[in-house]
Design a protein around this motif. Sequence first.
Motif, short mmCIF file in Angstrom:
data_model
loop_
_atom_site.label_atom_id
_atom_site.label_comp_id
_atom_site.label_asym_id
_atom_site.label_seq_id
_atom_site.Cartn_x
_atom_site.Cartn_y
_atom_site.Cartn_z
N GLU A 27 -39.91 162.09 47.02
CA GLU A 27 -40.28 162.33 48.33
C GLU A 27 -41.10 163.64 48.20
N GLU A 28 -40.29 164.63 47.92
CA GLU A 28 -40.70 166.06 47.79
C GLU A 28 -42.08 166.20 47.05
N ALA A 29 -41.93 165.60 46.00
CA ALA A 29 -43.23 165.80 45.03
C ALA A 29 -44.37 165.25 45.63
N VAL A 30 -44.13 164.07 46.26
CA VAL A 30 -45.33 163.22 46.75
C VAL A 30 -45.97 164.06 47.79
N GLU A 31 -44.97 164.49 48.96
CA GLU A 31 -45.20 165.18 50.00
C GLU A 31 -46.23 166.70 49.69
N LYS A 32 -45.47 167.29 48.71
CA LYS A 32 -45.94 168.48 48.14
C LYS A 32 -47.01 168.51 47.23
N ILE A 61 -40.46 152.97 44.03
CA ILE A 61 -40.54 154.28 43.19
C ILE A 61 -41.44 154.42 42.37
N LYS A 62 -41.49 153.25 41.44
CA LYS A 62 -42.57 153.45 40.38
C LYS A 62 -44.03 153.70 40.96
N SER A 63 -44.36 152.86 42.19
CA SER A 63 -45.64 153.17 42.75
C SER A 63 -46.15 154.52 43.06
N GLN A 64 -45.06 155.36 43.27
CA GLN A 64 -45.34 156.60 43.51
C GLN A 64 -45.75 157.64 42.35
N ASP A 71 -37.93 163.89 27.27
CA ASP A 71 -38.49 164.78 26.35
C ASP A 71 -37.61 164.54 24.87
N SER A 72 -38.53 164.69 24.03
CA SER A 72 -38.15 164.27 22.41
C SER A 72 -37.40 165.47 21.79
N LYS A 73 -37.23 166.54 22.49
CA LYS A 73 -36.55 167.76 21.82
C LYS A 73 -35.19 167.61 22.57
N ASN A 74 -34.97 167.06 23.74
CA ASN A 74 -33.83 167.25 24.25
C ASN A 74 -33.55 165.86 25.00
N HIS A 75 -32.82 165.07 24.73
CA HIS A 75 -32.71 163.71 25.30
C HIS A 75 -31.91 163.87 26.79
N GLY A 76 -31.42 165.00 27.07
CA GLY A 76 -30.88 165.28 28.41
C GLY A 76 -31.67 165.48 29.29
N ARG A 77 -33.06 165.25 29.15
CA ARG A 77 -34.34 165.70 30.15
C ARG A 77 -35.31 164.66 30.54
N ILE A 78 -35.68 164.18 31.56
CA ILE A 78 -36.60 163.47 31.79
C ILE A 78 -37.70 163.97 32.54
N PHE A 79 -38.95 163.87 32.19
CA PHE A 79 -40.02 164.41 33.34
C PHE A 79 -40.86 163.19 33.83
N VAL A 80 -41.10 163.34 35.07
CA VAL A 80 -41.77 162.27 35.90
C VAL A 80 -43.09 162.93 36.37
N TYR A 81 -44.10 162.30 35.81
CA TYR A 81 -45.56 162.95 36.39
C TYR A 81 -46.22 162.04 37.30
N PHE A 82 -46.85 162.91 38.28
CA PHE A 82 -47.21 162.13 39.51
C PHE A 82 -48.75 162.00 39.32
N LYS A 83 -49.60 161.14 39.95
CA LYS A 83 -50.92 161.07 40.06
C LYS A 83 -51.50 162.27 40.80
N LYS A 84 -52.50 162.63 40.49
CA LYS A 84 -53.37 163.82 40.96
C LYS A 84 -53.49 163.52 42.40
#
Length: 84
Positions: A27-32, A61-64, A71-84
Motif C-alpha cells: 500500500e505504501e509503495a503504491v501510495e508514494k 495484490i498482483k494487480s498492483q 535475488d539470484s545472489k541472495n535467495h533470502g531476498r525478493i524484489f517487487v517492481y511497481f508500474k511507473k
Amino acid sequence: MAKLKLDLHDIYNKGHLIDQELNNIIEEAVEKKIKTVEIIPGKGSGQLKKRVLKFLEQPEIKSQYHRIDKDSKNHGRIFVYFKK
C-alpha cells in the motif's frame, strides 16, 4: 531511486503480522509511487519465502505491481517492481 525495504526476520513466526506488514508495504509503495520494494524473508527453511510469494500471487495484490524478482545472489531476498 526510492525503495522500501521490509525485513521479516523479527516476525517470521507471527503469521497474521506477516500478511499485515506485506499489505502495509505494498500500500505504501503504491501510495508514494515507489518503484521497488525489497522484502527479506531470510534464508531459513524457505517456508517464509514461499508464504511471501503466495501472498504476492493473490490477484488483488498482483494487480498492483509489475513483476517480482528473486535475488539470484541472495535467495533470502525478493524484489517487487511497481508500474511507473
